[in-house]
Design a protein around this motif. Sequence first.
Motif, mmCIF file in Angstrom:
data_model
loop_
_atom_site.group_PDB
_atom_site.id
_atom_site.type_symbol
_atom_site.label_atom_id
_atom_site.label_comp_id
_atom_site.label_asym_id
_atom_site.label_seq_id
_atom_site.Cartn_x
_atom_site.Cartn_y
_atom_site.Cartn_z
ATOM 1 N N ASP A 1 6.470 -3.153 4.198
ATOM 2 C CA ASP A 1 5.171 -3.830 4.255
ATOM 3 C C ASP A 1 4.167 -3.070 5.108
ATOM 4 O OD1 ASP A 1 6.165 -4.213 6.772
ATOM 5 O OD2 ASP A 1 6.260 -6.404 6.647
ATOM 6 N N THR B 1 0.684 -0.162 10.596
ATOM 7 C CA THR B 1 -0.543 -0.863 10.970
ATOM 8 C C THR B 1 -0.548 -1.243 12.449
ATOM 9 O OG1 THR B 1 0.430 -2.943 10.170
ATOM 10 C CG2 THR B 1 -0.974 -1.730 8.648
ATOM 11 N N PHE C 1 -9.795 -6.985 0.969
ATOM 12 C CA PHE C 1 -8.436 -6.533 1.214
ATOM 13 C C PHE C 1 -8.109 -6.701 2.699
ATOM 14 C CE2 PHE C 1 -10.341 -3.684 -2.011
ATOM 15 C CZ PHE C 1 -9.650 -4.148 -3.121
ATOM 16 N N LEU C 2 -6.871 -6.426 3.043
ATOM 17 C CA LEU C 2 -6.488 -6.313 4.444
ATOM 18 C C LEU C 2 -6.892 -4.906 4.878
ATOM 19 C CD1 LEU C 2 -5.057 -7.547 6.902
ATOM 20 C CD2 LEU C 2 -2.923 -6.568 6.038
ATOM 21 N N HIS D 1 -7.110 0.253 3.339
ATOM 22 C CA HIS D 1 -7.050 -1.022 2.631
ATOM 23 C C HIS D 1 -5.627 -1.258 2.110
ATOM 24 C CE1 HIS D 1 -11.442 -0.809 2.642
ATOM 25 N NE2 HIS D 1 -11.358 0.375 2.055
ATOM 26 N N ARG D 2 -5.158 -2.491 2.208
ATOM 27 C CA ARG D 2 -3.863 -2.883 1.660
ATOM 28 C C ARG D 2 -4.052 -4.060 0.714
ATOM 29 N NH1 ARG D 2 0.416 -6.461 2.148
ATOM 30 N NH2 ARG D 2 2.497 -5.515 1.910
ATOM 31 N N ARG D 3 -3.563 -3.902 -0.508
ATOM 32 C CA ARG D 3 -3.607 -4.994 -1.479
ATOM 33 C C ARG D 3 -2.407 -5.906 -1.234
ATOM 34 N NH1 ARG D 3 -7.257 -3.592 -5.602
ATOM 35 N NH2 ARG D 3 -7.727 -1.347 -5.719
ATOM 36 N N ASP D 4 -2.682 -7.193 -1.144
ATOM 37 C CA ASP D 4 -1.622 -8.154 -0.844
ATOM 38 C C ASP D 4 -0.960 -8.738 -2.087
ATOM 39 O OD1 ASP D 4 -1.859 -7.959 1.927
ATOM 40 O OD2 ASP D 4 -3.477 -9.420 1.989
ATOM 41 N N GLN D 5 -1.610 -8.650 -3.229
ATOM 42 C CA GLN D 5 -1.083 -9.316 -4.412
ATOM 43 C C GLN D 5 0.045 -8.505 -5.060
ATOM 44 O OE1 GLN D 5 -3.965 -7.743 -4.146
ATOM 45 N NE2 GLN D 5 -4.773 -7.023 -6.107
ATOM 46 N N ARG E 1 -1.022 0.264 -3.620
ATOM 47 C CA ARG E 1 -0.821 -0.668 -2.512
ATOM 48 C C ARG E 1 -1.710 -0.292 -1.324
ATOM 49 N NH1 ARG E 1 0.699 -5.503 -2.684
ATOM 50 N NH2 ARG E 1 2.481 -4.895 -3.984
ATOM 51 N N TRP E 2 -1.792 1.008 -1.035
ATOM 52 C CA TRP E 2 -2.533 1.507 0.125
ATOM 53 C C TRP E 2 -3.643 2.433 -0.350
ATOM 54 C CZ3 TRP E 2 -0.997 -0.711 4.602
ATOM 55 C CH2 TRP E 2 0.307 -1.219 4.668
ATOM 56 N N SER F 1 3.618 1.128 -3.345
ATOM 57 C CA SER F 1 4.347 0.138 -2.547
ATOM 58 C C SER F 1 5.654 0.668 -1.971
ATOM 59 C CB SER F 1 4.641 -1.100 -3.397
ATOM 60 O OG SER F 1 3.445 -1.689 -3.857
#
Length: 283
Positions: free
Chosen positions: A123, A128, A144-145, A157-161, A175-176, A193
Motif C-alpha cells: 500500500d 509515504t 486523489f491521495l 498521487h495515489r489512486r485508492d479505487q 496506482r502511483w 500496484s
Amino acid sequence: MPYTPEKPREYRITPRYIANSDADVSPPIDRLLDAGWALSRDEQANTYVTAPDLRARLAYLPEGDNCTYWKISAGRDAFAPPEWLVTFDHKTPPEVVEDFTAALADAYAQGPDAYLNNGPRPDGAGTTLQLLASGWRLNPATPFLTHQSPDNLIRLHRRDQFLPHASEMAGDTERWLFEVGPPRDVWYATASSRLPEHLLHTLANTVADPAPVHRHMRRVDLERLPAVATATPMAPSPLEVARVRAASSRSLSVPRAAPSTLAYSTTTRPPALPQAAVAGRSR
C-alpha cells in the motif's frame, strides 16, 4: 568566440528534477547491460533490454505511439503478463531513470524475491511515511491521495479505487503517479500496484533527488526555471578555450594595410565595438 544568448552554455542545475531531458540516455541502459542483460533494437531504433531469464525488461521507445519513452517491467514468467510496470515520459531527466535501473539491476542479482512482490499487495505506507518525515504534506485539494514536496514541485498521487491489473499493465491507468515540475513544464513517472515496496521507495527517492546535473542551456531556457532552482555556469572546457585562443591568434596575424593606402573620408566612422560577452546567469 564570446558567449551570446543564442549559444548554449553548460550549467550545473539544482535540483535535477527540474532539469530538461536533453542528456545522454545511455547510462540507464548501460546499468542493465553491465549486469548481463541483453540488448536488441527494432527497425525504428527503439531499444529493448532483457534480463537473462527473460523475466524483467526495459524498453526505450522514442519512436513509440505516445510520450512514454521508458517502460520497465518484471514478471514471474517470460510468457506471462508482467507483475508490475514503471514508466517515465519523454521529459524525464535520464539521471532519474538511471538510478531506478541501477536499483533494479541490484534487486535482480538477488533473485526473484527481491524484484517481485511475493507478499500482500503493497500500500506504499512505508514510502509515504518517509515522505511525510522529510517534510512532504498531504494536499486535500486533489481527488486523489496526494503528497506534495516542500518546494511544491513534486506531487505524488495515489489512486485508492480498484484497478484492473490488465489495465495497469497496458498503461491505461496506474496506482502511483509522480507529477514533477512547474505547471508549464511537467514530466511524469508512474508505478503500478504490485511494484515491491522497496522499489517504490527507491522510485520516490530518485524522483525527488535534488543532486545537481549538467545541462547545455540558452538564456531563454534559464528564464523558465522556477525561482527555487539554481543554475551555476560551468567553466569553459579546455577545447573551448583552445578554440577561442586559435581564433584570436588568427585575427591578430592578419596584416593591416599601411596608413597611406587608406582612403580618408570625413563621413567615415569607426566600426562599432563588439558587444561585451553576456555573463552566465546564476540563480
